[in-house]
Design an enzyme around this catalytic site. Structure first.
Site, PDB file in Angstrom:
ATOM      1  N   THR A 134      -6.125  20.463  33.472  1.00 61.64           N
ATOM      2  CA  THR A 134      -7.202  20.096  34.385  1.00 61.64           C
ATOM      3  C   THR A 134      -7.571  18.623  34.266  1.00 61.64           C
ATOM      4  O   THR A 134      -7.445  18.042  33.173  1.00 61.64           O
ATOM      5  CB  THR A 134      -8.447  20.948  34.056  1.00 61.64           C
ATOM      6  N   TYR A 191     -14.842  23.606  28.135  1.00 61.23           N
ATOM      7  CA  TYR A 191     -13.729  23.972  29.022  1.00 61.23           C
ATOM      8  C   TYR A 191     -12.624  22.920  28.953  1.00 61.23           C
ATOM      9  O   TYR A 191     -11.457  23.237  28.691  1.00 61.23           O
ATOM     10  CB  TYR A 191     -14.229  24.130  30.463  1.00 61.23           C
TER      11      TYR A 191
END
Ligand code: UDP
Length: 328
Positions: free
Chosen positions: A117, A141
């Site tokens: 990501t 995350y």
């Protein structure tokens, strides 16, 4: 011989399954159905419901289906949830990925493609963001994904597991043939939320922050069509199978749209003027994220087919309408 897709009942994974089937591959899915839905898994594709961290299950799948490549999507992806439940995120995203990588190495899997990501970069020093720019995840995350990147690289060096890491920017849209789309309830992503507002599935929506240092004050993001993203994985698989080197690639189009521009496009395409409230900034949101995509364009055989916000929005809206009929 089959390709194992973890998270294949989820948003991006289900598009990957279709992409692989369209290419004539045999596909097996492993998904715990925590956010995925079994009805998007096409007939003829074997679905195992379970955890990527369940090594005996994964090893049995690898043996039974002669798995040579794993495309690993399964993960928890909601940034604010990762702040309130960091240990849950490190378990699901990092610890389970460690187990999966180990099972892959022991089972003789040759190639792994990993969903990373843009959140590994944190707030960038400059735009567009290059793969070699400083990484500074600002959420559990982002860190859980970066830790998996590092494990995969090291395991790859030690054990010869070929790998490609793809760092996604903002994924949106739906299968142009409407076979799958974003079906997760309580989704938080901008285009999905706006599509829900336009189709009456929510009363309205909010803009989080209008005082960013961007042209119209709202956040700037690089939205990539989910089918172009699936094709990037296909290109990565071809690259690895033909002996290409391990690599890390940004996945985005290289230009951004503001929140106001996106909402304006959803209103234009849908013809619905839904209510929009202005709110303060959402904690942890950087002003802008735009990919430098020169590396993926030059190393992998990848050219976007849907680099057009209107197309992305119309595919997302069409899927939202289909979903509304299904859930009536
Ligand atoms: N955003 C917004 N309203 C929403 C959802 C998102 O204004 O209901 C903004 C968010 O602040 C960011 C951009 O839209 O500037 C993209 O957010 P999203 O959650 O889609 O993806 P992220 O970039 O956070 O991964």
């Amino acid at each position: 011989m089959a390709v194992l897709v973890t998270g294949g009942a989820g948003y991006i994974g289900s598009h990957m399954v279709l992409e692989l089937l369209d290419r004539g591959e045999t596909v097996v899915v492993l998904d715990n159905l925590s956010t995925g839905v079994d009805w998007v898994v096409p007939e003829g594709v074997k679905l195992f419901v379970g955890e990527t961290g369940n090594q005996s299950l994964v090893s049995a799948i690898i043996r039974a289906h002669d798995i040579r490549a794993i495309i690993h999507f399964a993960a928890s992806i909601v940034v604010p949830d990762s702040v309130s439940d960091p240990l849950g995120y490190y378990l699901n995203n990092t610890v389970n990925s460690r187990a999966l990588i180990e099972a892959a190495v022991k089972g003789g899997v040759r190639h792994m493609i990993f969903s990373s990501t843009a959140a590994v970069y944190g707030t960038p020093d400059r735009l567009p963001i290059n793969e070699d720019d400083r990484m500074n995840p600002e959420s559990p995350y982002g860190m859980s994904k970066l830790m998996t990147e590092v494990m995969l690289r090291h395991a790859s060096e030690a054990h010869g597991l070929g790998h490609v890491i793809l760092r996604y920017f903002n994924v949106a849209g739906a299968d142009p043939r409407q076979r799958t789309g974003q079906s997760t309830p309580r989704a938080t992503h901008l285009i999905k939320v706006a599509a829900e507002a336009a189709t009456g599935r929510r009363a309205g929506m909010s803009v989080f922050g209008t005082d960013y240092p961007t042209p119209d004050g709202t956040g700037l993001r690089d939205y990539i069509h989910v089918s172009d993203l699936a094709r990037a994985h296909s290109a990565a698989l071809d690259h690895l199978r033909s002996g290409g080197a391990n690599g890390t690639f940004n996945c985005g189009y290289g230009h951004g749209f503001s929140v106001f521009e996106v909402i304006g496009m959803v209103k234009k395409v849908s013809g619905v003027d839904f209510p929009v409230a202005i709110e303060g900034r959402r904690p942890g949101d950087p002003a802008g994220l735009v990919a430098d995509n020169r590396r993926i364009r030059s190393v992998l055989d990848w050219r976007p087919a849907y680099d057009d916000l209107e197309t992305i929005v119309s595919h997302a809206l069409a899927w939202e309408k289909k979903l509304a009929l299904r859930n009536r």
